[in-house]
Structures are given as structure tokens and as C-alpha cells.
Design a protein around this motif. Structure first.
Motif, PDB file in Angstrom:
ATOM      1  N   TYR A 103      25.080  29.472  10.605  1.00 55.62           N
ATOM      2  CA  TYR A 103      24.133  29.156   9.529  1.00 55.62           C
ATOM      3  C   TYR A 103      23.801  30.362   8.648  1.00 55.62           C
ATOM      4  CZ  TYR A 103      20.123  31.395  11.797  1.00 55.62           C
ATOM      5  OH  TYR A 103      19.248  32.307  12.334  1.00 55.62           O
ATOM      6  N   TYR A 111      23.963  21.274   4.418  1.00 55.30           N
ATOM      7  CA  TYR A 111      23.384  22.587   4.664  1.00 55.30           C
ATOM      8  C   TYR A 111      23.933  23.626   3.690  1.00 55.30           C
ATOM      9  CZ  TYR A 111      21.507  26.594   7.037  1.00 55.30           C
ATOM     10  OH  TYR A 111      20.802  27.741   7.305  1.00 55.30           O
ATOM     11  N   HIS A 145      16.592  33.851  24.259  1.00 51.74           N
ATOM     12  CA  HIS A 145      15.290  33.347  23.849  1.00 51.74           C
ATOM     13  C   HIS A 145      14.597  32.543  24.935  1.00 51.74           C
ATOM     14  CE1 HIS A 145      15.612  34.709  19.698  1.00 51.74           C
ATOM     15  NE2 HIS A 145      16.895  34.569  19.904  1.00 51.74           N
ATOM     16  N   ASP A 165      11.843  21.681  28.842  1.00 47.91           N
ATOM     17  CA  ASP A 165      11.361  21.097  27.601  1.00 47.91           C
ATOM     18  C   ASP A 165      12.002  19.741  27.316  1.00 47.91           C
ATOM     19  OD1 ASP A 165       9.853  23.238  27.331  1.00 47.91           O
ATOM     20  OD2 ASP A 165      10.956  24.175  25.684  1.00 47.91           O
ATOM     21  N   LEU A 215      22.200   7.639  16.470  1.00 49.88           N
ATOM     22  CA  LEU A 215      20.861   7.958  16.004  1.00 49.88           C
ATOM     23  C   LEU A 215      20.108   6.698  15.569  1.00 49.88           C
ATOM     24  CD1 LEU A 215      19.462  10.659  15.742  1.00 49.88           C
ATOM     25  CD2 LEU A 215      20.157  10.748  13.358  1.00 49.88           C
ATOM     26  N   ASP A 234      17.978  16.542  16.924  1.00 55.81           N
ATOM     27  CA  ASP A 234      16.534  16.545  16.941  1.00 55.81           C
ATOM     28  C   ASP A 234      16.001  17.983  16.926  1.00 55.81           C
ATOM     29  OD1 ASP A 234      14.017  15.603  17.183  1.00 55.81           O
ATOM     30  OD2 ASP A 234      14.103  15.330  19.349  1.00 55.81           O
ATOM     31  N   SER A 281      16.720  19.709  13.651  1.00 59.21           N
ATOM     32  CA  SER A 281      15.811  19.244  12.606  1.00 59.21           C
ATOM     33  C   SER A 281      14.480  19.983  12.668  1.00 59.21           C
ATOM     34  CB  SER A 281      15.514  17.759  12.755  1.00 59.21           C
ATOM     35  OG  SER A 281      16.680  17.032  12.847  1.00 59.21           O
ATOM     36  N   GLN A 282      14.089  20.365  13.866  1.00 61.69           N
ATOM     37  CA  GLN A 282      12.861  21.140  13.988  1.00 61.69           C
ATOM     38  C   GLN A 282      13.141  22.614  13.783  1.00 61.69           C
ATOM     39  OE1 GLN A 282      10.449  20.277  17.572  1.00 61.69           O
ATOM     40  NE2 GLN A 282      12.091  18.878  18.049  1.00 61.69           N
ATOM     41  N   ALA A 283      14.391  22.934  13.407  1.00 66.32           N
ATOM     42  CA  ALA A 283      14.847  24.312  13.264  1.00 66.32           C
ATOM     43  C   ALA A 283      14.699  25.079  14.565  1.00 66.32           C
ATOM     44  CB  ALA A 283      14.126  25.013  12.131  1.00 66.32           C
ATOM     45  N   GLN A 284      14.778  24.367  15.679  1.00 63.15           N
ATOM     46  CA  GLN A 284      14.771  25.060  16.967  1.00 63.15           C
ATOM     47  C   GLN A 284      16.216  25.359  17.357  1.00 63.15           C
ATOM     48  OE1 GLN A 284      12.477  23.079  19.936  1.00 63.15           O
ATOM     49  NE2 GLN A 284      10.634  23.067  18.695  1.00 63.15           N
ATOM     50  N   PHE A 285      16.799  26.283  16.583  1.00 64.39           N
ATOM     51  CA  PHE A 285      18.205  26.620  16.813  1.00 64.39           C
ATOM     52  C   PHE A 285      18.441  27.081  18.248  1.00 64.39           C
ATOM     53  CE2 PHE A 285      18.223  27.415  12.142  1.00 64.39           C
ATOM     54  CZ  PHE A 285      19.121  26.407  11.845  1.00 64.39           C
ATOM     55  N   PHE A 286      17.509  27.880  18.733  1.00 62.23           N
ATOM     56  CA  PHE A 286      17.736  28.484  20.043  1.00 62.23           C
ATOM     57  C   PHE A 286      17.751  27.413  21.133  1.00 62.23           C
ATOM     58  CE2 PHE A 286      15.229  31.710  17.564  1.00 62.23           C
ATOM     59  CZ  PHE A 286      16.367  32.272  17.030  1.00 62.23           C
ATOM     60  N   HIS A 290       9.955  14.763  14.283  1.00 66.78           N
ATOM     61  CA  HIS A 290      10.504  15.276  15.535  1.00 66.78           C
ATOM     62  C   HIS A 290       9.896  16.628  15.809  1.00 66.78           C
ATOM     63  CE1 HIS A 290      12.820  16.291  12.103  1.00 66.78           C
ATOM     64  NE2 HIS A 290      13.474  15.160  12.117  1.00 66.78           N
ATOM     65  N   LYS A 315      13.743   8.142  17.512  1.00 71.06           N
ATOM     66  CA  LYS A 315      13.648   9.074  16.391  1.00 71.06           C
ATOM     67  C   LYS A 315      14.854   8.913  15.490  1.00 71.06           C
ATOM     68  CE  LYS A 315      11.995  12.481  19.477  1.00 71.06           C
ATOM     69  NZ  LYS A 315      12.131  13.857  19.940  1.00 71.06           N
ATOM     70  N   GLY A 319      20.620  24.957   2.053  1.00 73.73           N
ATOM     71  CA  GLY A 319      19.782  25.313   3.189  1.00 73.73           C
ATOM     72  C   GLY A 319      18.465  24.540   3.195  1.00 73.73           C
ATOM     73  N   ARG A 369      13.153  26.937   5.339  1.00 69.33           N
ATOM     74  CA  ARG A 369      13.176  28.244   5.998  1.00 69.33           C
ATOM     75  C   ARG A 369      14.160  29.190   5.358  1.00 69.33           C
ATOM     76  NH1 ARG A 369      12.388  28.337  12.151  1.00 69.33           N
ATOM     77  NH2 ARG A 369      11.245  26.425  12.386  1.00 69.33           N
TER      78      ARG A 369
END
Lengths: 537, 336
Positions: free
Chosen positions: A116, A224, A322, A328, A485, A501, A504-509, B30, B53, B195, B198
Motif C-alpha cells: 500500500y 486503492y 504489532h 480479537d 460478503l 473487514d 476496511s477499518q485500516a487495521q492492516f496489522f 465495521h 457486515k 487511497g 488516512r
């Protein structure tokens, strides 16, 4: 009208049998959601003029650049690597040979997210350009670079489709051709262009058509990186303008792309029919030693590095760096969901494909031959459009009886059948043409019943193709996103929906964990595919 | 004997109905905040929350195709526009609940009570602290000024947040002016849109541009990220609320509605009441840095830091009604 009636009477009513009728029925059921989409192409659309005047040109050309670019690069990589590992011997060849399939396990959207921040590397350069060359020029340079990066990104994860199919043809047909060519005295440096490429061309194009379809299907990666392809246009008119009919019309442009590629394949195939009796290569590999092997190894390792090890390495470093907590999300149950549904669907899909292809081949009926083509249209449309078709089918059924097609596991599996039947079709159908036709002709003449022929004659010789088809579909489904989905039941997650999911929350890690898991569950399938291809199909 | 038997049956029935209590939610959200809230709801009322979702547009499509047989009770989206659309398709149920009308300010719910806002997001200007002074900034309209040439980054117009902002500009200034605005802003961009929000913040931090149009909570997420690089990005940026001397900053709500097909209406309404309750509103800002409905009284640390602001008073339904036109204007302006 009269002729049509006569045709159907002849084809469907006379000399009828359960096999044929059932195959036609199944084909039509699988085709029904696609039909519902096609029926909408003439649907009213207030925005079509706007799209046609302002956007269509751009959509078509962005898509064209992307498809051509990815097509060329993935062919060069795929065929090049297949050529080297089949005809040459160098240190590490054995490992490289099967490692080269690995990038197939990485969905394009995950590859895109693992890279990214790649454009950020160029920020200092662009900042310099903006000051010293000018804003417009910088944007142009950046635009070209984006296309280049996206094309590379797609090529490096999709080339295995070309690699696998051309390796298979090289191993069988290529080797014999080379032996013949050598006997005829064609010089070695002309072998590739004069003998090999023409002979494995159908194989290359078969792989290439899968590459093109995967490229066209992608939404997340092009979104993206800001490349406005037709798929982007479809989503934009559907969701942005609330205009599903325009979206459906745009999807027909996509289908046209696919048909051009497929027609191309057909034309080329026609000129090249072989009796493809199996059997491994007897050709001795040419040994490369010393500094000469460096460029070869480099050529094979680059796609592997960029298409697999770097993305996977980054995912690993995100996971480890991380402190991602596995608690989770319920990783075990999500993995089991993915495995279960992918396995069940891929087996079912292969059984359906085998059944229809066998009936088509054994009875050699024109109607089934034609109708069965309808059942494999699903792969030429983006998953999101298939989803529209399934939803339309659901509401159509709902108009008659209170039955819910969607929202259940079986509904989801049905949607996979619609979408992925074509993926299993290709390997089974081509083996059937090669190996099964004569057997089935003989069976009919000798009055061997279809059941017996299917189980005792066709199944044993097609076993390998069935397995390969099943494995490829398995990998495709375990990566599948858009259908899952939107059509899944409550509280049902697969690894790809979980990844989506989290991204989408930008929780890449965090997303690295399910992403790696998708790759992990595809690995055994990859190893098996390679083994089968090696033995020759 | 009979009495005892009867008592047992009643107990059994009540246990079963207790176990069976559940609501089915179609959600576009989400976020971790929702996971916390749903669990809290189940703990409090014993009502299970089942979730699918997906993107709101597709979920609406699904809802429509399922018709009266749909299992869904609740539709949750990240903007008002989609709720307006679902309402116009006849998929939502009008709800009369005193608690809801009390909890949700009038301009953040449907005039006929078909949907209710849950949390507020403001679309603001994030600027590079070291290169831009707050006094240089004023309005969204000002971003079209040639002085910002090559200085702005913003994501693609495929995104609903940009579409809603445009919908509000169409309402305020008319379609022609909105188109001129989009053309000029497109010219002022430092690069082609790409992008997410962010990434726009990152671009400003790394000097690609000086300004980015982003939603507030993205900066909150960056500032509280586990990644050091993210936190450094947030360090370099400040937030500016545009149009404070005029109509106010563009806001949208993430909202929810009870579906027409709902078979658990009582529970579904309870769910909405729960989500809009002051005590639970806090969780939206704590876990996701979104503003609560009462956005100027948020106790969240980062919101206190950003300060109070005046929000655009536009009827949020208009955002949905102008959405299609907004997309076309972006197309005409060449804003990808």
C-alpha cells in the motif's frame, strides 16, 4: 419458428435420456441468475447518456491498458519461467519449479494492500518534480508510474496461471516437438519461436484468459490506486448513481473483453489439435553452469520474490511487530468455515462439471453442447454482478414461493457454482476432448451403458484433471470476496471477509493474520497441483 | 399437581423465549466500537445480536430482494444518504419511540422517523502545521482558489463522504457553482485522487500537499495507532473546521433504521434506544473517535483538543437526494 420447433423436438424429445435432460436442466439453473442480468441490459437508465459521453471511453481504455499490460507481463514471466524449469537444469531448479506457483495463493487485493505504501517511496522524487518540472507533468509521470505498479502487482501474483498451463503443454507436447525438430535439424536458437511458442500457444491462452478474468474482477486494488477501470464504473453507477441498469450495461463491456480473449483461444485451438497422449518428457534438460545460470535464476526468482516473499514477509512483520492478539477474532472457527465451504463447493462444482461434460461428450448432442456454454458464463462477469443476478433470482423465486435462496450456506454454495463452474470446466473439458472422446465413441458403439462408461472408463482417465480442477476451484473460493460478503448467512465469516473487514477499518496489522491464513490453507493445494502437473495430465 | 405442571410449562416457555430473543443486523459499520456496544446490549437485555457486515448499497439490495421474508431487523449505515434511499425504496419502518425522539436531535433523524442518527462525523480540512497557518483557511469554497494550486489532496469521488460533501455544496450553491468548484479543486490537487482518508493525511505529512479533506475520526485513529509512523503523521497535522462564519462544517451521521420486514420490532427499537443512549454514545467516540450525537459536549480527549464547532444545519435527507447528481458533477469535473 417451425425450424426451431423441429430442432427442439429432435434434440430434446426424441432419443431422450435422463443424462441429457438432467445436464440441460442443471446448466439452465446455473445460467438463470445470469439470464436475469442479461434481461436487464435493455432496462431504462437515466444516466447512460452521461456515462457514455463522459466516462465510457476512459473506463474502456484504462481497462484495456491494464489488461494488455498484465497480459504481456504475466505471459513473459509465466512462459519464461516454464521454459527455463522444463528445458534447463540449474542449481535449485527443483525448488524453484514448485515455488513459482506460490503467488497464486495471494488474492490481488491482499497483494495491493501489502504494497500500500509503495508510492510513498517516490514522494521525495515527486516533490522535487513538482517544484522543478511542473505540477501537470508530475501528475502525468505519477499516473504512468501508477499504471506500471498496478500492472506489475497484478502480473506478479497472476502469472502462475500462465506458468502452470504452459508448463503442462511444454512437458508433454513441447518435448516431443523438440525431439522431432531436432531430428529435422532445426537449429536450437530457432526452437523457441518456430516450434515451441506455436505449439504451446493454446496452453498459454488458456492460462491467460484466467489472468484476464482475475484482473477484470478486481475492485479493491484498482480503487486503492485510483485506476478507473470498468469494474470501478460498475460500482460507481450502481452505488453512486443508484443505477443498476447502467452497471449491468457496463458489465457487458467487460464480458466483451473476456469473449475476445476466449474467441482468440478458440481460433488458435482449432488450428492445433493434438492427440495428447500423456507421458512425461524424455528430453534431457540442458545443464547450465557457472555465471550463465545467474540471469536464469534471477529471472525465475524475481516474480517469486515480488509476488510472494515480499508480500508474505510484510504480512509476517506486521503480525509479529504489532502484537496482534488472536483473541480479537475467532480465527479457528473462521478458518474452519473457509475450509469447509471451499472444500464442499469445489467438490460439488467438479462433480457438476464432470457430469455435464461427460453427458455432452457421450451423447454428443448439439443442444447440450450449446446450452452448456451458458452455464460457464459466470466467470466472465465480476463477482459483484453475479451477486446482483443471485439477488434477482431470489426475489423472483420469492414472488412465487416463500423460499430464501440467499442467507444460507447452500445459497452461498450455489453462487460459487454459478461463478466458478468455468474454472473447473476448462481442465476437465480439454482432457475429455483429448482422452475421453474416443472412449465414449467406442462405448456407444459397444453399447456400454453411460453409468459404466462414466465410472469405469472416464473417471479413471480423467482423475488427474478432476483433481486439478478441484484444487484450482478450492483456491479460488478460499480467496473469494464479493459474493461471500453479500450473500452469506448471519455471523458467518470467511478468512477473506475477515481480512476485508479489518482492512476496511485500516487495521492492516491485524488483517495480516487472516491474510496469512488464506495463503496457508491454499499451500497444500498448490503442492498437490504441482505434483499432478508434473506427472502430466 | 396440575398447577405445578402449568408453572413448569410457563417457566419453560419463558426460558425458551428468553433464549430465542435476538435481532438480526445488516451493517456497513465495521468498527471495534460496534463490537463493544453489541456485546453490552446482549449482556444487558439478553438479546443476541446477529450480524452481516457488507457495503450498505449491497445490503439494501439484499434487503429488497428478500422482501417481506427478510430476516433483517436493523439496517446500519455510515451515512444518511443510504438510509434515505432505503426509505424511498419502502424498506424501512416508521418507529414511534419517545426515547428515540429525545435522544436524537431533530436534524439527525428522518422527519417521519424512518431512520435515526447514531454518531456524527465531520468532513474537515487537515493541514500541515509547519507550512500553513490557521488564518489562511476559511471555507470549502475557498479550496477552489488558485492560491492552493498543487497543494490539496483528497480521495476519489467513488467515496460516499465526498459525494455527501458535494451534495451539500449543490444544495448551498447550486449545481453550476458546485461544478465550477469541483473543477477548480481538481486543478488544485497535488495528485490524482487515490487511497483512503488516512493516505491523504500521510501525503500531507510527507510534504506531497499542504491540505487534505478528511473525516475527523481518521486523524483520531492515526493519533492512537499502534504504529509509530501513524502517530508521527498525526503529530504533523492540525484540523480545521471550515465555514465556521457561515453555514458551518459539513457533517453526516452514521445511522440505523428498523426494517419493514422485521419480526423482532420491539427488540430492534430497544436496540436503537440503547445505541442512542447517552451512556453508550460515549463508546462511539472512545473506540472510534467519532462524535456522539451531542457532538459539542463530547468528553473524548481528542475531541476536546479539536474544540467545539458549528455544524451545517442542512436536512440530512438532502444528502441522499443529491447523491446521484453529485456523482455526475464529479464526473464532469474530471475528479476521478
Amino acid at each position: 419458428m417451425k425450424r426451431a420447433y423441429k430442432y427442439f423436438k429432435k434434440e430434446l424429445l426424441s432419443d431422450n435420456n435422463v443424462w441429457n435432460t438432467l445436464s440441460i436442466l442443471v446448466s439452465l439453473i446455473i445460467f438463470s441468475p445470469i439470464l436475469l442480468i442479461i434481461l436487464n441490459i435493455t432496462g431504462e437508465s437515466n444516466n447512460w447518456l452521461h456515462i457514455k459521453e463522459n466516462l465510457l471511453f476512459n473506463y474502456v481504455f484504462s481497462t484495456l491498458y491494464l489488461v494488455i499490460g498484465v497480459g504481456i507481463i504475466s505471459t513473459v514471466i509465466g512462459v519464461g519461467c516454464a521454459w527455463f524449469v522444463t528445458y534447463y537444469n540449474f542449481s535449485g531448479r527443483k525448488y524453484i519449479e514448485w515455488l513459482l506457483i506460490l503467488p497464486m495463493t495471494i488474492p490481488t487485493y491482499i497483494a495491493a494492500y501489502s504494497y500500500y505504501d509503495i508510492l510513498e517511496i517516490f514522494n521525495p522524487f515527486f516533490n522535487w518534480c513538482r517544484v522543478n518540472i511542473g505540477l501537470e507533468e508530475t501528475i502525468m509521470i505519477e499516473n504512468i508510474l501508477i499504471y506500471f505498479i498496478v500492472i506489475m502487482l497484478f502480473s506478479f501474483v497472476l502469472y502462475p496461471y500462465v506458468y502452470l498451463s504452459s508448463k503442462a503443454s511444454l512437458t508433454i507436447q513441447g518435448s516431443r516437438a523438440i525431439e522431432a525438430a531436432k531430428t529435422l535439424g532445426i537449429p536450437t536458437n530457432q526452437l523457441l519461436w518456430k516450434v515451441i511458442i506455436p505449439i504451446i500457444r493454446p496452453g498459454i491462452i488458456a492460462g491467460l484468459s484466467l489472468v484476464v478474468m482475475e484482473t477484470l474482477n478486481d475492485y479493491a486494488a484498482v480503487e486503492y490506486f485510483g485506476v478507473s477501470t470498468l469494474t470501478i464504473g460498475i460500482f460507481r453507477s450502481w452505488f453512486g448513481m443508484y443505477d443498476m441498469n447502467s452497471a449491468i450495461r457496463l458489465s457487458f463491456f467487460l464480458i466483451t473483453f473476456v469473449f475476445i480473449v476466449l474467441a482468440f483461444e478458440k481460433i488458435l485451438r482449432k488450428g492445433a489439435k493434438y492427440d495428447g497422449k500423456g507421458g512425461s518428457s524424455t528430453l534431457e534438460r540442458i545443464e547450465i553452469r557457472g555465471y550463465k545460470k545467474l540471469p536464469v535464476i534471477l529471472f525465475c526468482l524475481t516474480p517469486l520474490l515480488l509476488g510472494f516473499f515480499i508480500p508474505v514477509g510484510r504480512l509476517f512483520s506486521w503480525m509479529l511487530g504489532h502484537n496482534v492478539s488472536m483473541n480479537d477474532f475467532n480465527l479457528l472457527s473462521v478458518t474452519l468455515n473457509t475450509l469447509g465451504i471451499s472444500l464442499a463447493s469445489s467438490v460439488l462444482i467438479v462433480l457438476i462439471a464432470f457430469f455435464i461434460i461427460f453427458s455432452k461428450n457421450y451423447f454428443n448432442k448439439d443442444s447440450l453442447r450449446k446450452l452448456s456454454h451458458l452455464a460457464i458464463l459466470g466467470y466472465s462477469m465480476p463477482g459483484a454482478i453475479i451477486a446482483i443476478g443471485i439477488l434477482k433470482l431470489n426475489s423472483t423465486i420469492n414472488g412465487f414461493i416463500s423460499f430464501m435462496l440467499i442467507g444460507s450456506i447452500s445459497g452461498l454454495i450455489f453462487s460459487y457454482v454459478v461463478r466458478f463452474l468455468a474454472v473447473s470446466w476448462q481442465p476437465i473439458d480439454s482432457s475429455m476432448e483429448k482422452l475421453g472422446s474416443n472412449i465414449n465413441k467406442a462405448s456407444r458403439t459397444l453399447n456400454v451403458s453411460p453409468q459404466k462408461s462414466l465410472i469405469h472408463l472416464n473417471y479413471p482417465i480423467l482423475k488427474k484433471s478432476l483433481l486439478i480442477a478441484c484444487l484450482i476451484v478450492f483456491i479460488d473460493i478460499s480467496k473469494e470476496l464479493p459474493l461471500t460478503l453479500i450473500l452469506r448467512p448471519f455471523n458467518f465469516d470467511t478468512l477473506s471477509t475477515l481480512t476485508y473487514d479489518l482492512i476496511s477499518q485500516a487495521q492492516f496489522f491485524q488483517s495480516s493474520v487472516p491474510s496469512l491464513m488464506i495463503i496457508c490453507i491454499s499451500l497444500p493445494a498448490i503442492v498437490l497441483i504441482n505434483r499432478q502437473v508434473d506427472k502430466g495430465v | 399437581m396440575f398447577k405445578k405442571y402449568f408453572k413448569n410449562v410457563i417457566m419453560l416457555v419463558s426460558i425458551i423465549s428468553y433464549l430465542a430473543a435476538e435481532i438480526n443486523v445488516y451493517t456497513h459499520r465495521h468498527y471495534d466500537s460496534d463490537k463493544i456496544l453489541f456485546k453490552k446490549f446482549t449482556d444487558m437485555y439478553g438479546i443476541e445480536v446477529n450480524v452481516i457486515k457488507g457495503s450498505a448499497d449491497q445490503l439494501i439490495q439484499r434487503l429488497q430482494s428478500e422482501g417481506k421474508n427478510s430476516p433483517a431487523d436493523i439496517l446500519l449505515t455510515v451515512d444518511a444518504g443510504r438510509l434515505v434511499r432505503a426509505k424511498n425504496m419502502g424498506l424501512l419502518e416508521a418507529v414511534s419511540s419517545k426515547t428515540l425522539t429525545k435522544n436524537v436531535p431533530e436534524k439527525m433523524r428522518d422527519s417521519e422517523n424512518h431512520w435515526f442518527g447514531l454518531s456524527v462525523r465531520a468532513r474537515v480540512i487537515a493541514y500541515a502545521k509547519d507550512r500553513i497557518k490557521e488564518s489562511q483557511l476559511s471555507t470549502y469554497e475557498d479550496l477552489a482558489d488558485p492560491k492552493w494550486r498543487g497543494k490539496i489532496v483528497v480521495r476519489s469521488s467513488n467515496n460516499i463522504y465526498n459525494q455527501s460533501l458535494m451534495a451539500s455544496l449543490i444544495n448551498e450553491n447550486g449545481a453550476d457553482n458546485a461544478l465550477e468548484w469541483a473543477k477548480s479543486v481538481r486543478k488544485n490537487m497535488a495528485r490524482k485522487p487515490r487511497g483512503n482518508d488516512r493516505d491523504q493525511a500521510r501525503a500531507v505529512a510527507s510534504g506531497v500537499a499542504d491540505l487534505a479533506i478528511i473525516n475527523t475520526y481518521y486523524l483520531g485513529l492515526l493519533a492512537n495507532s499502534s504504529d509509530k509512523a501513524d502517530r508521527e503523521v498525526a503529530e504533523k497535522l492540525n484540523i480545521f473546521f471550515p465555514n465556521q462564519n457561515g453555514r458551518g462544517t459539513h457533517i453526516n451521521v452514521s445511522g440505523a433504521a428498523v426494517t419493514k420486514s422485521s419480526k423482532n420490532k420491539k427488540e430492534a427499537i430497544k436496540f436503537l434506544e440503547f445505541l442512542t443512549d447517552k451512556k453508550n454514545q460515549r463508546i462511539f467516540s472512545e473506540a472510534n473517535y467519532e462524535y456522539p450525537l451531542d457532538y459539542n459536549n463530547s468528553k473524548s480527549k481528542i475531541h476536546l483538543k479539536w474544540g467545539r464547532f458549528k455544524a451545517d444545519n442542512i436536512d440530512l435527507s438532502i444528502l441522499g437526494e443529491n447523491n446521484s447528481e453529485a456523482v455526475k458533477i464529479f464526473d464532469l469535473a474530471g475528479w476521478e
